[in-house]
Design an enzyme around this catalytic site. Structure first.
Site: not given
Ligand code: SAH
Length: 464
Positions: A249, A271, A384
């Site tokens: 992703d 995405k 998100m």
């Molecule tokens: N599976 C992922 C989430 C995917 S949805 C998890 O467990 O973290 C994508 C969202 O994850 C982003 O919009 C943001 O809100 C969050 N996100 C992912 N990586 C991040 C990071 N390094 N720092 C802050 N937020 C993060």
């Protein structure tokens, strides 16, 4: 990369050197391990050089290098110990069309010699572009300890068997055979029966591998964590190392992708938060298609695959297609962000429960059980949610949440570009819009960064 590492063919070729003392001797020691002929020019050579010449290890010409002397050589080393003289000689060699190295003068050299770990025919070259020779030496020492001295023997005998091993189909089958040899049967045979035991061991191993049924493909749903490669699990690392295909992703970072096997097929199905490059149907078809063709597929998702990762849909696809699958958990953004602000996600006396929520769902801004979030000490981590911040703020205030409730936003948690924005529900917007975030961020409702920040709302703790 200012300097690109390559291995130069040396057999039947000449390396020319200029210098008559210790500096040239030090270079010769390493060059004598190669198959090149060595020709040294020195007006006043030391006795050791004469000895080497007498022993037939080098050719020695007792005068200063002159134009034309280096012509036809593959490389030239200026090693007189005198910077200005080296520079002059380097230019002569260059005029002869030969690449030159001036010892201890990186800037004027056309190539540099790496630190070398020699397990001929396995050679490891280590370079730091001259930035940290100490580091290169430390890495060399580490590798010297780690690589068994008989690795060279294994590789030499292995090389003679390559043609025979071509009976195995190219790709994973053949790779498995060789890794079985180098990391399993080979070292055992060598230590039990010496070099002579290697050929029979290879033959037995090949028969065993030829008899094996073709391996089944599978899909591993692997959590890549929040971005810092050190936050990958050992299992994730191992699977990346073995993958045939990696489907990843947008939020998976470059340093993590770099850990995949070099031959692996890397497929970006990035995405964007709004809009999709590759449709979910296409992703489903991709992962099952490759697995059915026998590939070990790593479906790499940021954070933990089970959090906002559409994991259920992809698992269902695998089940329908009869493809084996398993999940490797990862560190989710909420955990990484909590670590960054120094706050536990649950705390005795504050919140017994924790909610992971999304700012968006398929219908747009996501509605929540707002009233329950207004309770004293409630903690929720919104994924998100950058664009939904004003909506969240409005809804929560409307349902009676205190404007003083702390809200922290962590952007790029665990990555070098990480930023923390400390606000309260009352100031969340416009603070957040003003901060102009461009990376992924979580909004941590009910949590303030530990320490000074709690007393100073709206402070951007960029250096925390
Ligand atoms: N599976 C992922 C989430 C995917 S949805 C998890 O467990 O973290 C994508 C969202 O994850 C982003 O919009 C943001 O809100 C969050 N996100 C992912 N990586 C991040 C990071 N390094 N720092 C802050 N937020 C993060």
């Amino acid at each position: 990369m200012q300097h690109f590492p390559i291995f130069v063919a040396m057999a039947g070729r000449t390396v020319t050197l200029a210098g008559g003392g210790d500096v040239v001797l030090a270079k010769l020691r390493i060059l004598m391990k190669s198959a090149a002929s060595l020709h040294v020019f020195a007006a006043d050579p030391c006795e050791e050089l004469r000895d080497l010449h007498r022993a037939g290890k080098i050719t020695l010409t007792e005068r200063t290098l002159a134009p034309g002397d280096a012509a036809g050589s593959v490389l030239f080393y200026a090693a007189t110990g005198d910077i200005m003289e080296d520079k002059r000689l380097g230019e002569i060699a260059r005029a002869d069309g030969v690449m030159s190295n001036l010892v201890d003068n990186l800037e004027d050299s056309e190539f540099i010699t790496p630190a070398i770990v020699d397990r001929d025919p396995v050679t490891v070259a280590i370079g730091t572009e001259g930035a940290a020779p100490v580091l290169a030496r430390a890495i060399k020492r580490d590798l010297e300890e780690r690589l068994p001295t008989n690795l060279g023997t294994l590789a030499r005998i292995g090389k003679t068997f390559r043609r025979a091993a071509d009976r195995l189909p190219f790709g994973r089958k053949r790779r498995d055979f060789w890794s079985d040899y180098y990391f399993g049967k080979g070292p055992t045979a060598l230590s039990e029966g010496g070099e002579d035991a290697l050929r029979p061991a290879l033959e037995n191993l090949l028969e065993a591998h030829l008899a094996q049924a073709p391996r089944k493909g599978s899909v591993a749903f692997v959590g890549a964590g929040p971005g810092d490669p050190d936050l990958l699990t050992l299992k994730a690392r191992k699977l990346l190392h073995e993958a045939d295909v990696v489907v990843y992703d947008r939020l998976v970072t470059g340093p993590i992708l770099d850990l995949a096997r070099r031959e692996a097929e890397m497929i970006d199905v990035g995405k964007e938060g709004f809009g999709t490059h590759t449709s979910q149907t296409e992703i489903n078809a991709l992962i099952t298609g490759h697995a059915l063709a026998g590939a070990q597929v790593v479906r790499l998702k940021s954070g933990d695959p089970s959090v906002y990762g559409r994991l259920d849909e992809e698992i269902t696809t695998c089940e329908k297609a009869g493809v084996d699958w398993f999940v490797v958990p990862g560190i989710t953004a909420a955990s990484a962000a909590a670590a960054s602000i120094g706050q536990p996600l649950t705390a005795r006396g504050r919140n017994a429960g924790l909610r992971l929520l999304t700012g968006h769902d398929v219908n747009g801004f996501a509605d929540q059980d707002w009233a329950s979030l207004t309770a004293e000490g409630a903690v929720a981590v919104f994924y998100m949610s950058k664009r939904a911040a004003r909506f969240l703020q409005g809804r929560l205030l409307m349902h009676g949440a205190s404007p003083e409730t702390p809200v922290s936003v962590v952007e790029n948690a665990s990555r070098p570009e990480e930023r923390i924005i400390a606000a309260t529900l009352g100031t969340l917007e416009p603070t957040l819009s003003r901060a102009n975030l461009s990376g992924p961020a979580v909004l941590m409702y009910g949590l303030a960064p530990r320490g000074a920040a709690a007393a100073l709302p709206d402070l951007q703790l960029e250096a925390l």
